[in-house]
Design an enzyme around this catalytic site. Structure first.
Site, mmCIF file in Angstrom:
data_model
loop_
_atom_site.group_PDB
_atom_site.id
_atom_site.type_symbol
_atom_site.label_atom_id
_atom_site.label_comp_id
_atom_site.label_asym_id
_atom_site.label_seq_id
_atom_site.Cartn_x
_atom_site.Cartn_y
_atom_site.Cartn_z
ATOM 1 N N CYS A 33 72.650 50.170 55.037
ATOM 2 C CA CYS A 33 73.266 51.396 54.541
ATOM 3 C C CYS A 33 72.799 52.642 55.267
ATOM 4 O O CYS A 33 73.294 53.728 54.992
ATOM 5 C CB CYS A 33 72.975 51.544 53.059
ATOM 6 S SG CYS A 33 71.224 51.637 52.725
ATOM 7 N N CYS A 102 67.744 47.417 48.455
ATOM 8 C CA CYS A 102 67.012 48.684 48.382
ATOM 9 C C CYS A 102 65.538 48.426 48.072
ATOM 10 O O CYS A 102 64.654 49.138 48.554
ATOM 11 C CB CYS A 102 67.603 49.589 47.316
ATOM 12 S SG CYS A 102 69.403 49.638 47.314
HETATM 13 FE FE1 FES Z 1 70.645 51.976 50.810
HETATM 14 FE FE2 FES Z 1 69.911 51.431 48.466
HETATM 15 S S1 FES Z 1 71.880 51.359 49.208
HETATM 16 S S2 FES Z 1 68.673 51.716 50.144
HETATM 17 FE FE1 FES Z 2 73.333 54.197 51.394
HETATM 18 FE FE2 FES Z 2 72.994 53.020 49.190
HETATM 19 S S1 FES Z 2 74.397 52.553 50.705
HETATM 20 S S2 FES Z 2 72.582 54.993 49.652
#
Ligand code: FES
Ligand code: FES
Length: 124
Positions: A33, A102
Site C-alpha cells: 500500500c 499492516c
Molecule cells: Fe497500508 Fe495498513 S493498509 S499499512
Molecule cells: Fe495505504 Fe492502507 S492501503 S493506508
C-alpha cells in the site's frame, strides 16, 4: 469492522513522535500500500527504555505501531525481537483480514530498529 482496541489506539495512539539521538531507528515500507512506519528506540543495557513511532499509513497501521510500542517498552532487545505480528493482532483483539499486512509492518519496524541499534553498537 474494527475492534474497540483498534479504534482506541487509532484515535489516541501511544508513544507518537521521535526520539532525539535514538539508539536505533527502524524504517519500513509496505509494498502493498506504500505506507511507511518509523520506530525510534532509546536503549540502555540492552533494555528498551523508550520508544516512539511515526506512521504514515492507514488506521490499522497506526494502531499496530501504537500497541507494538507499548508491548516492547521496558523489554530487553531479545524479548522485543520475539514480537510477532500475530501477537500484535491478538493484543488488538483482531484485525480484518485485509489489514493483517499492516501488523507485519509493526513487527518489521521493531526488528529494523533493533538491528540498527545492534549495528551501531557492534553487537552482531
Ligand atoms: Fe497500508 Fe495498513 S493498509 S499499512
Ligand atoms: Fe495505504 Fe492502507 S492501503 S493506508
Amino acid at each position: 469492522m474494527y475492534s474497540e482496541k483498534v479504534m482506541d489506539h487509532f484515535t489516541s495512539p501511544r508513544n507518537v513522535g521521535e526520539i532525539e539521538n535514538a539508539d536505533g531507528i527502524g524504517e519500513v515500507g509496505n509494498a502493498k500500500c506504500g505506507d511507511i512506519m518509523k520506530i525510534y528506540l532509546k536503549i540502555e543495557n540492552d533494555i528498551i527504555k523508550d520508544v516512539k513511532f511515526k506512521t504514515f499509513g492507514c488506521g490499522a497501521a497506526v494502531a499496530t505501531s501504537s500497541i507494538a510500542t507499548e508491548m516492547i517498552k521496558g523489554k530487553t532487545i531479545e524479548e522485543a525481537l520475539k514480537l510477532t505480528n500475530k501477537a500484535v493482532v491478538e493484543a488488538l483483539d483482531g484485525l480484518p483480514p485485509q489489514k493483517i499486512h499492516c501488523s507485519v509492518l509493526a513487527e518489521e519496524a521493531v526488528k529494523a530498529a533493533i538491528e540498527d541499534y545492534k549495528k551501531k553498537h557492534n553487537k552482531q
